[in-house]
Design an enzyme around this catalytic site. Structure first.
Site, PDB file in Angstrom:
ATOM      1  N   SER A  96     -25.124  -6.463  14.535  1.00  0.00           N
ATOM      2  CA  SER A  96     -25.050  -7.926  14.407  1.00  0.00           C
ATOM      3  C   SER A  96     -26.292  -8.413  13.661  1.00  0.00           C
ATOM      4  O   SER A  96     -27.335  -7.742  13.684  1.00  0.00           O
ATOM      5  CB  SER A  96     -25.043  -8.553  15.802  1.00  0.00           C
ATOM      6  OG  SER A  96     -25.222  -9.954  15.723  1.00  0.00           O
ATOM      7  N   TYR A 112     -28.988  -8.653  24.481  1.00  0.00           N
ATOM      8  CA  TYR A 112     -28.073  -8.511  23.329  1.00  0.00           C
ATOM      9  C   TYR A 112     -28.855  -8.183  22.047  1.00  0.00           C
ATOM     10  O   TYR A 112     -28.505  -7.251  21.327  1.00  0.00           O
ATOM     11  CB  TYR A 112     -27.271  -9.804  23.162  1.00  0.00           C
ATOM     12  CG  TYR A 112     -26.193  -9.697  22.109  1.00  0.00           C
ATOM     13  CD1 TYR A 112     -25.045  -8.933  22.343  1.00  0.00           C
ATOM     14  CD2 TYR A 112     -26.309 -10.338  20.876  1.00  0.00           C
ATOM     15  CE1 TYR A 112     -24.042  -8.828  21.377  1.00  0.00           C
ATOM     16  CE2 TYR A 112     -25.317 -10.236  19.908  1.00  0.00           C
ATOM     17  CZ  TYR A 112     -24.186  -9.481  20.164  1.00  0.00           C
ATOM     18  OH  TYR A 112     -23.206  -9.366  19.200  1.00  0.00           O
TER      19      TYR A 112
END
Ligand SMILES: NC(=O)c1ccc[n+]([C@@H]2O[C@H](COP(=O)([O-])OP(=O)(O)OC[C@H]3O[C@@H](n4cnc5c(N)ncnc54)[C@H](OP(=O)(O)O)[C@@H]3O)[C@@H](O)[C@H]2O)c1
Length: 251
Positions: free
Chosen positions: A134, A147
């Site tokens: 990401s 995350y």
């Protein structure tokens, strides 16, 4: 003979859209995730998509599932590891338990799947391992400590493995999406700039995986270029800009 791809995280969001895209392009798709019923629904609508239910946290299970895929398909050309979890509400309070859970799925879960294909691709001296990370892996963002850490670890892992697998003629690629509308981002309570559909992500990924040869596949370009700029900024400027931005957002 049609080509074959193994996709994890295929029961929803980006992985599901990617499975459908590959299937529509005539590929045979091995689709993995935990929710078997969703994989069966996919198979009912797309006979080229074959369910191989898997919890990626279990390394032995990942290895067994890959052996079952090889038994059915005989060969696999690309593996795309798209599994991921994010819990923005829980991340507001620092919890080592939560961060461990995220690392177990996002980082070690992906690593378990890489271990499952490792010997196969090395011995075949061809193939492609794609790791879905990401833009959140570029720098630390607020309320995303687990995350961001998991994604930055995946990005580094992909860079290292690029060299290690290149010697065996195996391609390693990295996917860095911006915001994509999926059950994962539906949990976010802030406006997500330049958000795109899972079908948009699948289209960009399919082109990057099958028609181009770049290490990183990132999209949408306008957003990822801003994120790349933040990545190379000095810390003081990065912290100032993000702090200012966060004042306008309830998070
Ligand atoms: N959406 C975005 O804006 C965005 C942006 C950048 C990167 N990403 C990344 O893209 C990937 C896909 O995310 P998404 O947005 O499509 O989210 P999503 O719709 O929530 O999909 C996540 C997928 O991961 C699977 N999964 C979760 N835990 C698993 C486990 N232990 N074992 C096997 N499968 C598991 C889920 O299936 P089951 O629950 O059925 O197991 C589901 O198929 C993730 O890696 C995410 O970090 C997303």
């Amino acid at each position: 003979m049609s080509k074959k791809v193994w996709i994890t995280g295929a029961s929803s969001g980006i992985g599901k859209a990617l499975a459908i895209k590959f299937s529509n392009e005539g590929w045979q798709v091995a689709a993995s995730a935990r929710r078997e019923n969703l994989l069966k629904d996919l198979n009912n609508q797309n006979p080229n998509i074959h369910p191989f239910p898997l919890d990626v946290k279990n390394e032995d299970e990942a290895k067994n599932i890959f052996q079952n895929i090889i038994k059915k398909f005989e060969t696999v050309d690309i593996s795309v590891f798209c599994t991921g979890i994010h819990d923005p509400d829980a991340e507001k309070k620092l919890s080592s338990e939560k961060i461990r859970e995220i690392m177990e799925t996002n980082f070690f879960g992906t690593l378990n799947c890489i271990m499952a294909v490792n010997t196969y691709f090395r011995e075949k001296k061809s193939g492609h391992i794609s790791i879905v990370s990401s833009v959140a892996g570029y720098r630390g963002l607020p309320a995303a400590s687990g995350y961001c850490a998991s994604k930055s670890a995946l990005t580094s892992l992909a860079e290292s493995l690029y060299f290690d697998f290149k010697r065996h003629n195996v391609r390693v690629s990295l996917v860095s999406p911006g915001f994509i509308q999926t059950p994962m981002t539906d949990k976010n309570k802030f406006p997500m700039p330049m958000i795109k559909s899972p079908e948009f992500a699948a289209e960009k990924m399919f082109i990057g995986l099958t028609k181009k040869n770049a290490f990183e596949i990132h999209f949408p370009l306008a957003f990822t270029m801003i994120m790349k700029l933040l990545k190379i900024m000095p810390n003081w400027l990065y912290f100032l800009l993000i702090k200012k931005g966060m004042k306008t957002v309830k998070y």
